[in-house]
Design a protein around this motif. Sequence first.
Motif, mmCIF file in Angstrom:
data_model
loop_
_atom_site.group_PDB
_atom_site.id
_atom_site.type_symbol
_atom_site.label_atom_id
_atom_site.label_comp_id
_atom_site.label_asym_id
_atom_site.label_seq_id
_atom_site.Cartn_x
_atom_site.Cartn_y
_atom_site.Cartn_z
ATOM 1 N N MET A 35 4.336 5.869 -0.185
ATOM 2 C CA MET A 35 4.352 7.248 0.288
ATOM 3 C C MET A 35 5.784 7.713 0.532
ATOM 4 N N LEU A 36 6.612 6.833 1.121
ATOM 5 C CA LEU A 36 7.997 7.183 1.387
ATOM 6 C C LEU A 36 8.780 7.404 0.100
ATOM 7 N N VAL A 37 8.400 6.677 -0.945
ATOM 8 C CA VAL A 37 9.120 6.783 -2.210
ATOM 9 C C VAL A 37 8.721 8.054 -2.971
ATOM 10 N N VAL A 38 7.468 8.458 -2.883
ATOM 11 C CA VAL A 38 6.968 9.609 -3.642
ATOM 12 C C VAL A 38 7.250 10.922 -2.910
ATOM 13 N N ALA A 39 7.286 10.888 -1.589
ATOM 14 C CA ALA A 39 7.419 12.121 -0.806
ATOM 15 C C ALA A 39 8.639 12.950 -1.180
ATOM 16 N N PRO A 40 9.830 12.354 -1.430
ATOM 17 C CA PRO A 40 10.986 13.203 -1.774
ATOM 18 C C PRO A 40 10.777 14.059 -3.020
ATOM 19 N N ALA A 41 9.874 13.652 -3.903
ATOM 20 C CA ALA A 41 9.643 14.443 -5.118
ATOM 21 C C ALA A 41 9.001 15.786 -4.802
ATOM 22 N N LEU B 219 7.718 8.672 -9.771
ATOM 23 C CA LEU B 219 6.397 8.096 -9.527
ATOM 24 C C LEU B 219 6.299 6.608 -9.875
ATOM 25 N N VAL B 220 7.035 6.152 -10.883
ATOM 26 C CA VAL B 220 6.941 4.751 -11.311
ATOM 27 C C VAL B 220 7.307 3.775 -10.194
ATOM 28 N N PRO B 221 8.370 4.028 -9.395
ATOM 29 C CA PRO B 221 8.677 3.073 -8.317
ATOM 30 C C PRO B 221 7.515 2.850 -7.354
ATOM 31 N N ALA B 222 6.720 3.933 -7.108
ATOM 32 C CA ALA B 222 5.576 3.768 -6.215
ATOM 33 C C ALA B 222 4.522 2.854 -6.820
ATOM 34 N N LEU B 223 4.454 2.788 -8.145
ATOM 35 C CA LEU B 223 3.508 1.902 -8.811
ATOM 36 C C LEU B 223 4.028 0.474 -8.918
ATOM 37 N N VAL B 224 5.352 0.330 -8.963
ATOM 38 C CA VAL B 224 5.950 -0.993 -9.141
ATOM 39 C C VAL B 224 6.107 -1.728 -7.797
ATOM 40 N N VAL C 289 10.516 -7.125 -9.822
ATOM 41 C CA VAL C 289 10.389 -5.745 -9.370
ATOM 42 C C VAL C 289 11.763 -5.142 -9.125
ATOM 43 N N LEU C 290 12.666 -5.907 -8.497
ATOM 44 C CA LEU C 290 14.005 -5.390 -8.232
ATOM 45 C C LEU C 290 14.753 -5.121 -9.530
ATOM 46 N N VAL C 291 14.634 -6.011 -10.487
ATOM 47 C CA VAL C 291 15.284 -5.802 -11.793
ATOM 48 C C VAL C 291 14.725 -4.552 -12.477
ATOM 49 N N ALA C 292 13.397 -4.365 -12.401
ATOM 50 C CA ALA C 292 12.790 -3.188 -13.031
ATOM 51 C C ALA C 292 13.268 -1.901 -12.365
ATOM 52 N N LEU C 293 13.391 -1.902 -11.052
ATOM 53 C CA LEU C 293 13.851 -0.695 -10.358
ATOM 54 C C LEU C 293 15.309 -0.393 -10.665
ATOM 55 N N VAL C 294 16.145 -1.424 -10.746
ATOM 56 C CA VAL C 294 17.549 -1.195 -11.104
ATOM 57 C C VAL C 294 17.642 -0.662 -12.531
ATOM 58 N N ALA C 295 16.810 -1.204 -13.420
ATOM 59 C CA ALA C 295 16.802 -0.687 -14.796
ATOM 60 C C ALA C 295 16.363 0.778 -14.825
ATOM 61 N N LEU C 296 15.356 1.117 -13.996
ATOM 62 C CA LEU C 296 14.916 2.506 -13.918
ATOM 63 C C LEU C 296 16.021 3.386 -13.337
ATOM 64 N N LEU D 182 17.266 10.675 -8.244
ATOM 65 C CA LEU D 182 16.296 11.126 -7.258
ATOM 66 C C LEU D 182 16.307 10.192 -6.047
ATOM 67 N N PRO D 183 16.056 10.716 -4.837
ATOM 68 C CA PRO D 183 16.063 9.870 -3.636
ATOM 69 C C PRO D 183 15.032 8.754 -3.695
ATOM 70 N N GLY D 184 13.901 8.988 -4.354
ATOM 71 C CA GLY D 184 12.839 7.999 -4.383
ATOM 72 C C GLY D 184 13.261 6.685 -4.996
ATOM 73 N N ILE D 185 14.054 6.720 -6.074
ATOM 74 C CA ILE D 185 14.453 5.475 -6.729
ATOM 75 C C ILE D 185 15.394 4.677 -5.834
ATOM 76 N N GLY D 186 16.267 5.382 -5.108
ATOM 77 C CA GLY D 186 17.159 4.683 -4.172
ATOM 78 C C GLY D 186 16.403 4.028 -3.040
ATOM 79 N N LEU D 187 15.415 4.761 -2.485
ATOM 80 C CA LEU D 187 14.597 4.189 -1.418
ATOM 81 C C LEU D 187 13.788 2.999 -1.916
ATOM 82 N N ALA D 188 13.278 3.095 -3.140
ATOM 83 C CA ALA D 188 12.499 1.994 -3.706
ATOM 84 C C ALA D 188 13.350 0.734 -3.850
ATOM 85 N N ILE D 189 14.585 0.903 -4.341
ATOM 86 C CA ILE D 189 15.473 -0.257 -4.476
ATOM 87 C C ILE D 189 15.782 -0.843 -3.100
#
Length: 375
Positions: free
Chosen positions: A1-7, A28-33, A44-51, A62-69
């Motif tokens: 929820m925290l990752v998707v909310a900034p969108a 949206l992808v970070p919320a699924l990963v 998961v960390l490698v996938a988020l850094v690649a994203l 976007l803020p969501g990808i930073g929060l996800a990492i």
Amino acid sequence: MLVVAPAFAPFLEPEMLPSDVLSWSAALVPALVLPLRRRAPVAVLVALVALFAITAIGGPLLPGIGLAIAVAVFHLANDTSRKASLVVGGVVMGVMTAISVTVAVTRDLDAHVFQFIVTIAFAAAAGDATRSRREYLVAVTERADRAEQTREAEARRRVTEERLRIARDLHDAVAHQIAVISLNAGVASTAMDTDPERARAALGTIRGAARTVLAEIGDLLSMLRSDGQDAPATAPQPGLGQLDELMDQFSSTGLEVHRRIEGDLSRVRGSAGMVAYRVVQESLTNAHKYGSGHRAHVLVAVLPETLRIVVTNPVDHGAPASVPDGAATPVPGAGVGLIGIRERVSSVRGTVHAGLVPGGWRVSAELPIPKEETT
């Protein structure tokens, strides 16, 4: 929820909101990963850094990808060692910085990347702190459990030692006097008609022994009922100074005691003297109860550093051929007393041997004389 909310946050700058397929995917992808981080945190960390790299190259950050990492770094730091968390956090921040610098060559550097890097640094520190606190609580709990187990073991040990001490004191207080009463009762019953004077003397001895054992039992019960601080004063423990009186008492009950004293008995005081007295008392009691010939030989030798005690008495030929020193019952009915002797001698770091020898039954003990007791 925290990752998707900034969108969907209306207060963010327009360039930080998703506007195309790539940006919506980055939102949206970070919320699924992220839910998979417990099973495969590194993947998961490698996938988020690649994203993050794809987003930095193709569109706005976007803020969501930073929060996800940051969440992935926190989880990894929380589940690994401090060294691993420092390495992971440093590598992720270095990669993100390198990606941002590389992208800046073709277009302007997005200032939000520094916010992401600082957030990831805090996440790594928070994860390490959480893990350290959890390990600290576990260590404290384990120490408390070990301390509790140690206290319980110490309490059990003290209870066992106290029970053994009470058993020894009770045996010392009762066994000898009861043996005296029993033997004199036999003398009185056989001499009642033929030798009234001897019978009266035996009854007098019985009366004195009964009073002594009642007094000793009363002192012991008073000590057990007290709380320790208000314990009543009891009679001092006997030592080698009362040795002649002890052997005379046995002689008066019909046991012929041949004594031999070598050295100065006054050199032996304190615990060594008390243990020596108990060794002679128990040995003569057993000789009177189980020996034959109604005689015993006592040797007490005060050597420069040790006290040697040897008590021998003849026994019936039907006695066992040999009895090991560690046996619980060397002769019928005398096992508890010999066990008490061994425990008392062991308490002063001495040695004792009891068993059959060619001349009969022999008890030999050697007690070290502490230096402070020889001055």
